[in-house]
Design an enzyme around this catalytic site. Sequence first.
Site, PDB file in Angstrom:
ATOM      1  N   GLU A  19      45.252  37.215  37.644  1.00  0.00           N
ATOM      2  CA  GLU A  19      45.675  37.524  39.020  1.00  0.00           C
ATOM      3  C   GLU A  19      45.823  36.238  39.834  1.00  0.00           C
ATOM      4  O   GLU A  19      46.771  36.075  40.604  1.00  0.00           O
ATOM      5  CB  GLU A  19      44.655  38.440  39.704  1.00  0.00           C
ATOM      6  N   LYS A  75      32.821  47.581  36.662  1.00  0.00           N
ATOM      7  CA  LYS A  75      34.118  46.894  36.656  1.00  0.00           C
ATOM      8  C   LYS A  75      34.138  45.568  35.915  1.00  0.00           C
ATOM      9  O   LYS A  75      33.183  44.802  35.940  1.00  0.00           O
ATOM     10  CB  LYS A  75      34.562  46.618  38.096  1.00  0.00           C
ATOM     11  N   SER A 112      32.697  43.431  39.949  1.00  0.00           N
ATOM     12  CA  SER A 112      32.900  43.853  41.342  1.00  0.00           C
ATOM     13  C   SER A 112      31.533  43.810  42.021  1.00  0.00           C
ATOM     14  O   SER A 112      30.505  44.007  41.382  1.00  0.00           O
ATOM     15  CB  SER A 112      33.466  45.268  41.356  1.00  0.00           C
ATOM     16  N   HIS A 164      62.361  48.519  32.139  1.00  0.00           N
ATOM     17  CA  HIS A 164      61.933  49.274  33.333  1.00  0.00           C
ATOM     18  C   HIS A 164      60.472  49.698  33.241  1.00  0.00           C
ATOM     19  O   HIS A 164      60.089  50.727  33.797  1.00  0.00           O
ATOM     20  CB  HIS A 164      62.797  50.529  33.545  1.00  0.00           C
TER      21      HIS A 164
END
Length: 463
Positions: free
Chosen positions: A292, A285, A279, A158
């Site tokens: 992804e 960043k 970014s 979980h």
Amino acid sequence: MSEKKIASARITESSSQLLQELNNSLPFDKVLYREDIEGSRAHAYMLAEQKIISKEDYAQIERGLVEIYEEVESGEFLLDGDDEDIHMAIEGRLTDKIGDAGKRLHTARSRNDQVALDFRLYVQKNTQKISDLLLLNIETLLKVAKENTETLLPGMTHLQHAQPINFAFHMMAYVSMFKRDYERFTSSYERNNYSPIGCAALAGTPHPVNRRITSEKLGFKAPTLNCLDTVSDRDFALEILFNISTMMMHMSRLSEELILWSASEFKFVQLSDKHATGSSIMPQKKNPDIPELLRGKTGRVNGNLVALLTVMKGLPLAYNKDMQEDKEGVFDSVRTALLSLEVLNEMIDEMTVNVENMNKACMIGHLSATDLADYLVKKVGIPFRDAYHITGNVVNVAEDKGVDISELTLDELQSIDNRISVDVVELLDNRASMNARTSEGGTSTVRTKEQIESLVSWLKTQK
Ligand code: ARG
């Protein structure tokens, strides 16, 4: 555009521009030029062996096809004409080159068995390429595993801290998935390794073809059994799509973990700068775009699988033009799979494992609580449900004190239940907890090493 480009003897009016736009598959099936030429060469060879065409015609066809192959490879023949598909384009070129002999190539053949052959050859070749890249990824994951059999990290359920495991054990879970994927690809390869050519339109041919000759020349195990099935069958394409989807689903789960592990909250791994992007507005960043994208591309390959299943589901036997829709999705999934596997391999190979951070995270969440309950059952003879409650009390005390249960002193433990004795203290240590899981397939370093060894020797048998 002239009507002769559409394969037909009985259509007299030139076909509409719109029909051609809808109908022509050359813009995408041109990637099959190698397979088409390879298939035609084998077919022509068989026709000559069976004396269906003359040796002289065969010699011209063979020379013409080899030349066309070179012309495509060198960019001289661009395959961007208004031919209906790759089969018509190559046959047309051949006839332009060698005249009548070129017109004999299509004897005892239909585009139905021709496309079934070309597409199957394409799928078989790419099944092998994907399988090879899977082995490479397995090898790289095994390397990371070998280096991390002692690296503790919290095992989760979980997405909550559950029990301490080691990082090699975690990597070996993915190795196990990729091994199953590899086996799926190789078993599909075997199942589909039968030659469609010689089935003609649907029913076979009255010409004295020998399908064994073409089958052998093209590297298949044997000719397919039933011609009606063969020209209608796209199971081989569905299998590669399904195999890719399942493999990408595994890759996507690994990617998801890499994304989480790269976040500041975890910092378990650091992807190399090569595999991260910045970014456009936030200068600080470093984003995990690569995992992804791998996760995102999984959606795309799943779409390709569902699309072809849907195309096929209502088709009467044998060939229907709907089946021309079989190719783009497969080309796309294959391209996606090959690139994704290469990228994944490089990314895993170059990522840094932050052993310290993984270790530290094990001090959150009372990971060895189950060990305390197991101790009370095994050593003290307390029924598991009671042991479970006592352990719950211990966890509450640790929470109140703001420590992990492995940090409680013997006094503190005994004040909760005096049946707890000194041997518990070392048992609650996370490493001891990990190493206590010695059941077959378990996480202990010894068992993990066993799993690694087993797959290292399996890998040797695959090369
Ligand atoms: N371009 C066609 C395809 O990809 C080739 C087969 C055409 N056969 C036919 N009977 N029209 O399916």
